[in-house]
Write a protein that holds these residues in place. Structure first.
Motif, short mmCIF file in Angstrom:
data_model
loop_
_atom_site.label_atom_id
_atom_site.label_comp_id
_atom_site.label_asym_id
_atom_site.label_seq_id
_atom_site.Cartn_x
_atom_site.Cartn_y
_atom_site.Cartn_z
N THR A 121 0.83 -1.19 0.00
CA THR A 121 0.00 0.00 0.00
C THR A 121 0.87 1.25 0.00
O THR A 121 1.75 1.39 0.84
N GLY A 122 0.64 2.12 -0.97
CA GLY A 122 1.36 3.39 -1.04
C GLY A 122 2.71 3.33 -1.71
O GLY A 122 3.38 4.36 -1.83
N LEU A 123 3.13 2.15 -2.16
CA LEU A 123 4.42 2.02 -2.85
C LEU A 123 4.20 1.44 -4.24
O LEU A 123 3.27 0.65 -4.43
N PRO A 124 5.05 1.79 -5.20
CA PRO A 124 4.93 1.15 -6.52
C PRO A 124 5.27 -0.33 -6.41
O PRO A 124 6.09 -0.72 -5.58
N THR A 125 4.63 -1.15 -7.23
CA THR A 125 4.91 -2.58 -7.22
C THR A 125 6.33 -2.82 -7.70
O THR A 125 6.76 -2.28 -8.71
N PHE A 126 7.06 -3.61 -6.94
CA PHE A 126 8.46 -3.93 -7.23
C PHE A 126 8.53 -5.32 -7.83
O PHE A 126 7.85 -6.24 -7.37
N VAL A 127 9.33 -5.48 -8.87
CA VAL A 127 9.57 -6.81 -9.44
C VAL A 127 11.06 -6.99 -9.67
O VAL A 127 11.80 -6.03 -9.90
N GLU A 128 11.49 -8.24 -9.59
CA GLU A 128 12.87 -8.58 -9.91
C GLU A 128 12.94 -10.06 -10.25
O GLU A 128 12.07 -10.84 -9.86
N THR A 129 13.99 -10.40 -10.98
CA THR A 129 14.26 -11.79 -11.33
C THR A 129 15.57 -12.20 -10.70
O THR A 129 16.56 -11.47 -10.79
N LYS A 130 15.57 -13.35 -10.08
CA LYS A 130 16.78 -13.92 -9.50
C LYS A 130 17.11 -15.20 -10.26
O LYS A 130 16.23 -16.01 -10.55
N GLU A 131 18.38 -15.38 -10.57
CA GLU A 131 18.87 -16.60 -11.22
C GLU A 131 19.63 -17.40 -10.16
O GLU A 131 20.80 -17.16 -9.91
N PHE A 132 18.94 -18.32 -9.51
CA PHE A 132 19.56 -19.11 -8.46
C PHE A 132 20.43 -20.23 -9.05
O PHE A 132 21.28 -20.76 -8.35
N GLY A 133 20.19 -20.58 -10.30
CA GLY A 133 20.96 -21.64 -10.94
C GLY A 133 20.37 -23.00 -10.67
O GLY A 133 19.40 -23.15 -9.92
N ALA A 134 20.97 -24.01 -11.27
CA ALA A 134 20.47 -25.39 -11.16
C ALA A 134 20.96 -26.02 -9.85
O ALA A 134 21.78 -26.93 -9.84
N LEU A 135 20.44 -25.52 -8.76
CA LEU A 135 20.82 -25.99 -7.42
C LEU A 135 20.09 -27.26 -7.02
O LEU A 135 20.44 -27.88 -6.02
N GLY A 136 19.05 -27.59 -7.77
CA GLY A 136 18.14 -28.67 -7.38
C GLY A 136 16.87 -28.06 -6.83
O GLY A 136 16.88 -26.96 -6.26
N ARG A 137 15.79 -28.77 -7.01
CA ARG A 137 14.46 -28.27 -6.68
C ARG A 137 14.35 -27.75 -5.23
O ARG A 137 13.88 -26.65 -4.99
N ASP A 138 14.79 -28.54 -4.28
CA ASP A 138 14.65 -28.15 -2.88
C ASP A 138 15.40 -26.87 -2.56
O ASP A 138 14.89 -25.99 -1.86
N LYS A 139 16.61 -26.75 -3.08
CA LYS A 139 17.43 -25.57 -2.78
C LYS A 139 16.90 -24.32 -3.49
O LYS A 139 16.96 -23.22 -2.93
N VAL A 140 16.40 -24.48 -4.70
CA VAL A 140 15.81 -23.33 -5.41
C VAL A 140 14.58 -22.84 -4.64
O VAL A 140 14.41 -21.64 -4.42
N ARG A 141 13.75 -23.76 -4.22
CA ARG A 141 12.54 -23.37 -3.49
C ARG A 141 12.88 -22.73 -2.15
O ARG A 141 12.26 -21.74 -1.75
N ALA A 142 13.88 -23.25 -1.45
CA ALA A 142 14.29 -22.66 -0.17
C ALA A 142 14.87 -21.26 -0.37
O ALA A 142 14.57 -20.34 0.39
N ALA A 143 15.70 -21.10 -1.40
CA ALA A 143 16.27 -19.79 -1.70
C ALA A 143 15.17 -18.80 -2.07
O ALA A 143 15.24 -17.61 -1.70
#
Length: 163
Positions: A121-143
């Motif tokens: 509320t009251g701030l512009p919507t922020f977006v970003e993309t992170k490239e976590f890399g091929a860490l494996g499903r569990d680690k990508v989700r945790a990151a």
């Protein structure tokens, strides 16, 4: 950076702020991390798990044209997810995540790519993309979970006390 979730919730509650989540690749992990803390109901309103495109459109109002043009894993969709959660839940802060946890991916959308949205509320919507890399499903989700919690904590710090 690891977020002290209990402190995040205390700070949000002290300011009278509420939070919602809109999750795809994490399947509710962000909401779970928040609600693992006793007393979180004073801050956490709801979480949307919108794994399918249909869920994104029906529950969050993501436009089918946005999905068709940019794909589910895009900053455009992350922004619409965050805005939709903020509007639907009526909270002060909404975080969204959509990405490729793996295994797999493509040349154009590789494993470990996650797009984040943060609406407040009251701030512009922020977006970003992170490239976590091929860490494996569990680690990508945790990151992804950890980064989303950091975004929420940053928003809590920026927002004034709600009157």
């Amino acid at each position: 950076m690891t977020v002290d979730v209990a402190a995040l919730l205390r700070d949000a509650q002290a300011k009278g702020l509420t939070v919602s989540t809109a999750e795809s690749c994490t399947g509710g992990m962000i909401a779970a991390a928040l609600t693992d803390i006793p007393g979180s109901s004073a801050v956490v309103d709801r979480g949307f798990v919108t794994y399918s495109n249909q869920a994104k459109t029906e529950m969050l109002g993501v436009l089918t044209t946005t999905l068709a043009t940019h794909g589910a894993v895009s900053e455009e969709v992350a922004a619409e997810m965050a805005d939709g959660a903020l509007d639907s839940a009526g909270t002060d802060i909404a975080v969204s995540v959509t990405g490729i946890a793996g295994p797999g991916g493509s040349e154009f959308k590789p494993e470990g790519r996650v797009c984040f949205g943060l609406a407040a509320t009251g701030l512009p919507t922020f977006v970003e993309t992170k490239e976590f890399g091929a860490l494996g499903r569990d680690k990508v989700r945790a990151a992804t979970r950890d980064h989303a919690l950091m975004l929420i904590a940053t928003a809590v710090a920026k927002l004034p006390i709600r009157t």
